[in-house]
Design an enzyme around this catalytic site. Structure first.
Site, PDB file in Angstrom:
ATOM      1  N   HIS A 295      47.442  52.433  35.437  1.00  0.00           N
ATOM      2  CA  HIS A 295      48.763  51.827  35.636  1.00  0.00           C
ATOM      3  C   HIS A 295      49.800  52.563  34.799  1.00  0.00           C
ATOM      4  O   HIS A 295      49.585  52.806  33.609  1.00  0.00           O
ATOM      5  CB  HIS A 295      48.753  50.348  35.224  1.00  0.00           C
ATOM      6  CG  HIS A 295      48.014  49.475  36.168  1.00  0.00           C
ATOM      7  ND1 HIS A 295      47.531  48.228  35.822  1.00  0.00           N
ATOM      8  CD2 HIS A 295      47.662  49.645  37.475  1.00  0.00           C
ATOM      9  CE1 HIS A 295      46.930  47.679  36.858  1.00  0.00           C
ATOM     10  NE2 HIS A 295      46.991  48.524  37.869  1.00  0.00           N
ATOM     11  N   TYR A 304      46.795  40.367  35.136  1.00  0.00           N
ATOM     12  CA  TYR A 304      45.418  39.892  34.974  1.00  0.00           C
ATOM     13  C   TYR A 304      45.287  38.857  33.856  1.00  0.00           C
ATOM     14  O   TYR A 304      44.268  38.186  33.761  1.00  0.00           O
ATOM     15  CB  TYR A 304      44.468  41.065  34.733  1.00  0.00           C
ATOM     16  CG  TYR A 304      44.451  42.021  35.892  1.00  0.00           C
ATOM     17  CD1 TYR A 304      43.954  41.628  37.137  1.00  0.00           C
ATOM     18  CD2 TYR A 304      44.964  43.301  35.782  1.00  0.00           C
ATOM     19  CE1 TYR A 304      43.961  42.485  38.222  1.00  0.00           C
ATOM     20  CE2 TYR A 304      44.972  44.174  36.859  1.00  0.00           C
ATOM     21  CZ  TYR A 304      44.469  43.753  38.076  1.00  0.00           C
ATOM     22  OH  TYR A 304      44.480  44.612  39.153  1.00  0.00           O
TER      23      TYR A 304
END
Length: 321
Positions: A295, A304
């Protein structure tokens, strides 16, 4: 003999290949550019501009009810056409009606659910799913993995030219190392048989095929998960063995989820989500997980953390008091 001028969509394909975009991106961009042209009754894009783009995007949102990501995909394709093919910098602010952006929360499996699904799979499909969960690879990254990028000595996998054309390193799970070695022995035998039959070449990225003409036959460049069939490359026309097609894996996974009686919407990407969440649950810091996933922004990885809080942001229901 004088060559005919290339048609617009052929010019689009050439521009995309010059940028080394994937074949899937090529198909997607060509699709949206065709829809844009047909929406305006086959008017040439050079005779259109901001107003026409706005009208097309608004129609997608209002009448076609597409998702925000789909509308953005269409916009990127059209802007690519103007900038890279027609060489027109529109410098516009598109005031189209935008499709509603929904807040996406990924489906995450428990470790028990992951293992239950894996148990229902077999052969190469089971190995691929183990790899996706054990490494956090995207589906295309897993299927396009090459022999040279699996480092058993260092227990790592190198992901080259992933999303955003970035490369990164992730772990090679010790629990599947021997299984992967045995799998590669079978793949090497298949490659040797292909060579004996006059095949054995593989697609090489960028201009490597021109620079190293024989490299496409070398073992190290072969796909870890080759297709069961030899087929014609849609770009070069060369007959070769491509990597495993995702559709077969997706069908096998759907059946495995049903057989495991998991009442969640599970796709191949769910194992990447589960990988990230389980690492955070095990105490690894978010920056480490961000690097493993590739990312660019930690905000993407932050999604998450919603699972770690449990339920409604960790708030205890009054019914349970």
């Amino acid at each position: 003999m004088e060559q005919r001028p290339k048609k617009l969509l052929e010019q689009v394909q050439d521009a995309i290949r010059l940028k080394h975009y994937s074949y899937q991106t090529e198909k997607t961009y060509v699709h949206w550019i065709k829809r844009y042209i047909f929406f305006h009754n086959k008017q040439h894009p050079k005779d259109m501009g901001g107003k026409e783009i706005e009208a097309f995007l608004t129609d997608l949102a209002v009448h076609q009810k597409v998702a925000a990501s789909t509308q953005n995909q269409a916009l990127h394709a059209i802007l690519f056409l103007y900038k890279e093919v027609l060489k027109q910098n529109l410098d516009l602010k598109v005031d189209a009606v935008r499709a509603k952006q929904t807040r996406y929360l990924p489906t995450v499996l428990t470790k028990e659910e992951v293992l239950a699904i894996i148990k229902q799979l077999s052969g190469v499909y089971q190995l691929v799913i183990k790899l996706l969960y054990g490494t956090g690879l995207r589906l295309t990254e897993g299927l396009q993995l090459r022999v040279k990028d699996v480092d058993f000595a260092q227990q790592q996998i190198i992901v080259r030219d992933g999303k955003g054309m970035e490369s990164r390193v992730t772990m090679l799970p010790a629990s599947i190392a021997e299984e992967l070695k045995m799998h590669l022995q079978g793949v090497k035998l298949l490659h040797q048989q292909d060579l004996q039959k006059g095949y054995g070449s593989v697609y090489l990225p960028f201009a490597l095929e021109r620079k190293y003409p024989e490299a496409k036959y070398e073992w190290i460049w072969q796909f870890v998960f080759p297709s069961g069939n030899i087929s014609q490359d849609p770009r070069s026309g060369e007959v070769r063995r491509h990597y495993l097609h995702e559709s077969g894996l997706q069908k096998a996974l759907k059946k495995a989820v049903q057989d495991a009686k998991i009442n969640k919407k599970v796709g191949c990407h769910t194992f990447r989500h589960s990988f990230a969440t389980h690492l955070l649950q095990n105490g690894y810091d978010i920056r480490t997980v961000q690097e493993l996933l590739g990312h660019k922004d930690v905000k993407t990885t932050m999604i998450y953390t919603h699972v770690l809080n449990r339920g409604g942001k960790g708030v205890r229901s009054p019914l349970d008091s």
